[in-house]
Design a protein around this motif. Structure first.
Motif, PDB file in Angstrom:
ATOM      1  N   ASP A  42       0.809  -1.222   0.000  1.00  0.00           N
ATOM      2  CA  ASP A  42       0.000   0.000   0.000  1.00  0.00           C
ATOM      3  C   ASP A  42       0.842   1.272   0.000  1.00  0.00           C
ATOM      4  O   ASP A  42       0.316   2.354  -0.257  1.00  0.00           O
ATOM      5  N   HIS A  43       2.136   1.150   0.301  1.00  0.00           N
ATOM      6  CA  HIS A  43       3.011   2.329   0.372  1.00  0.00           C
ATOM      7  C   HIS A  43       4.321   2.024  -0.348  1.00  0.00           C
ATOM      8  O   HIS A  43       5.383   1.919   0.265  1.00  0.00           O
ATOM      9  N   LEU A  44       4.230   1.891  -1.673  1.00  0.00           N
ATOM     10  CA  LEU A  44       5.394   1.498  -2.470  1.00  0.00           C
ATOM     11  C   LEU A  44       6.272   2.700  -2.822  1.00  0.00           C
ATOM     12  O   LEU A  44       6.511   2.992  -3.982  1.00  0.00           O
ATOM     13  N   GLY A  45       6.719   3.378  -1.801  1.00  0.00           N
ATOM     14  CA  GLY A  45       7.641   4.496  -2.002  1.00  0.00           C
ATOM     15  C   GLY A  45       8.772   4.396  -1.017  1.00  0.00           C
ATOM     16  O   GLY A  45       8.839   3.459  -0.208  1.00  0.00           O
ATOM     17  N   ALA A  46       9.678   5.351  -1.053  1.00  0.00           N
ATOM     18  CA  ALA A  46      10.831   5.309  -0.160  1.00  0.00           C
ATOM     19  C   ALA A  46      10.401   5.363   1.308  1.00  0.00           C
ATOM     20  O   ALA A  46      10.916   4.618   2.146  1.00  0.00           O
ATOM     21  N   ALA A  47       9.438   6.239   1.611  1.00  0.00           N
ATOM     22  CA  ALA A  47       8.982   6.367   2.991  1.00  0.00           C
ATOM     23  C   ALA A  47       8.290   5.091   3.457  1.00  0.00           C
ATOM     24  O   ALA A  47       8.522   4.611   4.572  1.00  0.00           O
ATOM     25  N   GLY A  48       7.436   4.530   2.593  1.00  0.00           N
ATOM     26  CA  GLY A  48       6.737   3.298   2.938  1.00  0.00           C
ATOM     27  C   GLY A  48       7.696   2.135   3.139  1.00  0.00           C
ATOM     28  O   GLY A  48       7.527   1.324   4.059  1.00  0.00           O
ATOM     29  N   ALA A  49       8.708   2.045   2.276  1.00  0.00           N
ATOM     30  CA  ALA A  49       9.702   0.981   2.405  1.00  0.00           C
ATOM     31  C   ALA A  49      10.483   1.130   3.703  1.00  0.00           C
ATOM     32  O   ALA A  49      10.762   0.133   4.394  1.00  0.00           O
ATOM     33  N   ALA A  50      10.850   2.368   4.054  1.00  0.00           N
ATOM     34  CA  ALA A  50      11.605   2.606   5.288  1.00  0.00           C
ATOM     35  C   ALA A  50      10.770   2.253   6.517  1.00  0.00           C
ATOM     36  O   ALA A  50      11.271   1.634   7.469  1.00  0.00           O
ATOM     37  N   GLN A  51       9.503   2.635   6.502  1.00  0.00           N
ATOM     38  CA  GLN A  51       8.630   2.308   7.625  1.00  0.00           C
ATOM     39  C   GLN A  51       8.439   0.800   7.749  1.00  0.00           C
ATOM     40  O   GLN A  51       8.483   0.245   8.855  1.00  0.00           O
ATOM     41  N   THR A  52       8.232   0.136   6.609  1.00  0.00           N
ATOM     42  CA  THR A  52       8.060  -1.318   6.629  1.00  0.00           C
ATOM     43  C   THR A  52       9.309  -2.004   7.145  1.00  0.00           C
ATOM     44  O   THR A  52       9.237  -2.975   7.912  1.00  0.00           O
ATOM     45  N   LEU A  53      10.479  -1.508   6.752  1.00  0.00           N
ATOM     46  CA  LEU A  53      11.730  -2.080   7.232  1.00  0.00           C
ATOM     47  C   LEU A  53      11.849  -1.935   8.743  1.00  0.00           C
ATOM     48  O   LEU A  53      12.198  -2.900   9.445  1.00  0.00           O
ATOM     49  N   LEU A  54      11.576  -0.751   9.260  1.00  0.00           N
ATOM     50  CA  LEU A  54      11.689  -0.539  10.703  1.00  0.00           C
ATOM     51  C   LEU A  54      10.741  -1.458  11.467  1.00  0.00           C
ATOM     52  O   LEU A  54      11.131  -2.083  12.472  1.00  0.00           O
ATOM     53  N   LEU A  55       9.512  -1.579  10.983  1.00  0.00           N
ATOM     54  CA  LEU A  55       8.535  -2.421  11.677  1.00  0.00           C
ATOM     55  C   LEU A  55       8.878  -3.899  11.530  1.00  0.00           C
ATOM     56  O   LEU A  55       8.655  -4.691  12.463  1.00  0.00           O
ATOM     57  N   THR A  56       9.430  -4.277  10.381  1.00  0.00           N
ATOM     58  CA  THR A  56       9.861  -5.668  10.203  1.00  0.00           C
ATOM     59  C   THR A  56      10.959  -6.017  11.195  1.00  0.00           C
ATOM     60  O   THR A  56      10.963  -7.103  11.794  1.00  0.00           O
ATOM     61  N   LEU A  57      11.901  -5.096  11.382  1.00  0.00           N
ATOM     62  CA  LEU A  57      12.983  -5.325  12.342  1.00  0.00           C
ATOM     63  C   LEU A  57      12.427  -5.462  13.757  1.00  0.00           C
ATOM     64  O   LEU A  57      12.916  -6.286  14.554  1.00  0.00           O
ATOM     65  N   ALA A  58      11.424  -4.681  14.098  1.00  0.00           N
ATOM     66  CA  ALA A  58      10.820  -4.778  15.428  1.00  0.00           C
ATOM     67  C   ALA A  58      10.103  -6.110  15.611  1.00  0.00           C
ATOM     68  O   ALA A  58      10.247  -6.776  16.649  1.00  0.00           O
ATOM     69  N   VAL A  59       9.328  -6.517  14.607  1.00  0.00           N
ATOM     70  CA  VAL A  59       8.607  -7.788  14.682  1.00  0.00           C
ATOM     71  C   VAL A  59       9.586  -8.956  14.798  1.00  0.00           C
ATOM     72  O   VAL A  59       9.401  -9.867  15.616  1.00  0.00           O
ATOM     73  N   TRP A  60      10.632  -8.927  13.976  1.00  0.00           N
ATOM     74  CA  TRP A  60      11.632  -9.994  14.035  1.00  0.00           C
ATOM     75  C   TRP A  60      12.301 -10.032  15.406  1.00  0.00           C
ATOM     76  O   TRP A  60      12.524 -11.100  15.967  1.00  0.00           O
ATOM     77  N   TRP A  61      12.620  -8.882  15.969  1.00  0.00           N
ATOM     78  CA  TRP A  61      13.306  -8.816  17.256  1.00  0.00           C
ATOM     79  C   TRP A  61      12.440  -9.397  18.366  1.00  0.00           C
ATOM     80  O   TRP A  61      12.936 -10.101  19.255  1.00  0.00           O
ATOM     81  N   ALA A  62      11.154  -9.097  18.321  1.00  0.00           N
ATOM     82  CA  ALA A  62      10.235  -9.643  19.322  1.00  0.00           C
ATOM     83  C   ALA A  62      10.159 -11.162  19.213  1.00  0.00           C
ATOM     84  O   ALA A  62      10.180 -11.877  20.227  1.00  0.00           O
ATOM     85  N   TRP A  63      10.076 -11.667  17.993  1.00  0.00           N
ATOM     86  CA  TRP A  63      10.011 -13.124  17.804  1.00  0.00           C
ATOM     87  C   TRP A  63      11.332 -13.781  18.180  1.00  0.00           C
ATOM     88  O   TRP A  63      11.362 -14.828  18.835  1.00  0.00           O
ATOM     89  N   MET A  64      12.451 -13.198  17.789  1.00  0.00           N
ATOM     90  CA  MET A  64      13.757 -13.800  18.033  1.00  0.00           C
ATOM     91  C   MET A  64      14.071 -13.901  19.517  1.00  0.00           C
ATOM     92  O   MET A  64      14.611 -14.903  19.986  1.00  0.00           O
ATOM     93  N   TYR A  65      13.732 -12.874  20.292  1.00  0.00           N
ATOM     94  CA  TYR A  65      13.992 -12.950  21.723  1.00  0.00           C
ATOM     95  C   TYR A  65      13.149 -14.043  22.377  1.00  0.00           C
ATOM     96  O   TYR A  65      13.576 -14.678  23.347  1.00  0.00           O
TER      97      TYR A  65
END
Length: 382
Positions: free
Chosen positions: A38-61
């Motif tokens: 839904d947000h195929l731009g630089a800002a959308g990609a950056a936000q998705t990356l940050l949230l992906t890192l947070a989700v992964w970190w929660a699962w990994m711990y």
């Protein structure tokens, strides 16, 4: 809390409650792929990356937690159930985490991280690993201030504070969770069951691939008219998923677990191989799923920058992550992996310069051939 710690020296198994816990992250991955779509731009990609890192970190711990603590112990079952609830709230807030549900997301993430760390710190307080988790708890409390403060601030301040919080959390394991007046943790204290850690990460890769297949299936099912090109794009998307599965699971997955188990410092190698190296692997699958959806929806239309970058970038990111994983564990990167990444990277600017010459169907076909070629090359007899 007697008996809550897993005994070392015997293989730990992934138990049903861990698989049940993972169901929340099926939803989270779906939310992330839709957010990027839904947000195929630089800002959308950056936000998705940050949230992906947070989700992964929660699962990994959580994975590190169940590597040390018995998930079938009543205390841990209740803890995992509570984390599922927090994780579900976190996943539900993902599409609007940089909008009206910022506080919802931040609160759920903080409750998940701080709550779990507190339980482990108490459960393992008399064990060597207990010191590490007390330090982890301290770092999560510090970052909690940044997460919640960012949610209240909103706008640019939110982004800055969340980036700082995530950077602090990701850097903490590298310096031993150093805090003032307390001895730092060392990887020698983090002796892991490599088989359990490997299996948990393999299951997460399966979850991500399952999301990819789900997205392509739903896109095909929702189409008003099933043309030959649409069906072909669907078939290519499926084959790409199969090729990525083949690359990851054919040989290196089990061999890597054995290599980590043989290491003199399983905590250090496990941290690099699983905690960090798997991030681009999972992110690549999510990005590829978005590319598949775009290619199926418009197989013969002109190539948009978003389509080109996701169709080619997803597989390239996946292959790069797997190359890093192999380098960390085995000390080498197959030349075939580098060649495949180079083809995908070089193709992107060429396609963007002439978007009307190559339809998404052909581009997806190229990506499938490249990833399939890497899988075939890896499968050759030694």
């Amino acid at each position: 809390m007697a008996g809550i710690l897993r005994p070392r020296g015997q293989a730990a198994k992934v138990v049903p409650v861990e698989l049940f816990f993972d169901l929340v992250y099926v939803f989270a991955i779906t939310q992330l792929s839709h957010l990027l779509l839904d947000h195929l731009g630089a800002a959308g990609a950056a936000q998705t990356l940050l949230l992906t890192l947070a989700v992964w970190w929660a699962w990994m711990y959580t994975t590190w937690t169940t590597n040390y603590l018995d998930p079938d112990h009543p205390t841990m079952r209740l803890t995992l159930a509570a984390m599922m609830l927090a994780g579900l709230a976190m996943a539900a807030a993902l599409p609007q985490a940089f909008g009206p549900r910022a506080l919802w997301f931040a609160t759920a993430y903080v409750v998940l991280q701080v709550g779990r760390s507190l339980v482990v710190a108490l459960a393992a307080r008399h064990e060597p690993i207990g010191h590490t988790f007390r330090l982890i708890l301290g770092w999560h409390v510090i970052s909690a201030v940044l997460w919640v403060g960012g949610a209240f601030a909103g706008g640019t301040a939110q982004v800055v504070l969340w980036v700082v919080a995530l950077a602090a959390e990701y850097a903490a394991p590298w310096h031993g969770y150093r805090l003032p007046f307390l001895p730092r943790a060392t990887t020698a204290d983090w002796s892991i069951d490599s088989g359990h850690m490997a299996e948990r990460c393999q299951l997460f890769v399966i979850l991500a691939l399952g999301e990819s297949i789900l997205v392509t299936g739903l896109t095909l099912a929702g189409g008003d008219h099933l043309s030959v090109a649409t069906v072909a794009a669907f078939a290519i998307a499926f084959l790409t998923s199969v090729a990525m599965w083949w690359v990851y699971f054919d040989r290196s997955a089990e061999a890597a677990a054995e290599k980590v188990a043989e290491s003199d410092d399983t905590g250090r190698l496990g941290r690099s191989a699983y905690t960090y190296s798997h991030i681009p692997i999972v992110a690549g699958i999510i990005v590829a799923a978005v590319g598949d959806e775009l290619a199926i929806a418009h197989p013969l239309g002109p190539i948009s920058p978003g389509t080109a970058l996701t169709v080619l970038g997803g597989p390239a990111l996946f292959l790069a992550g797997h190359a890093v994983f192999q380098r960390v564990v085995f000390g080498r990167v197959p030349a075939s992996r580098l060649a495949a990444i180079a083809v995908l990277v070089v193709t992107a600017p060429v396609v963007l310069l002439a978007p009307s010459l190559v339809p998404p169907l052909a581009l997806a076909g190229l990506a499938a051939v490249v990833v399939g070629g890497a899988a075939f090359w890896d499968s050759r007899p030694a």
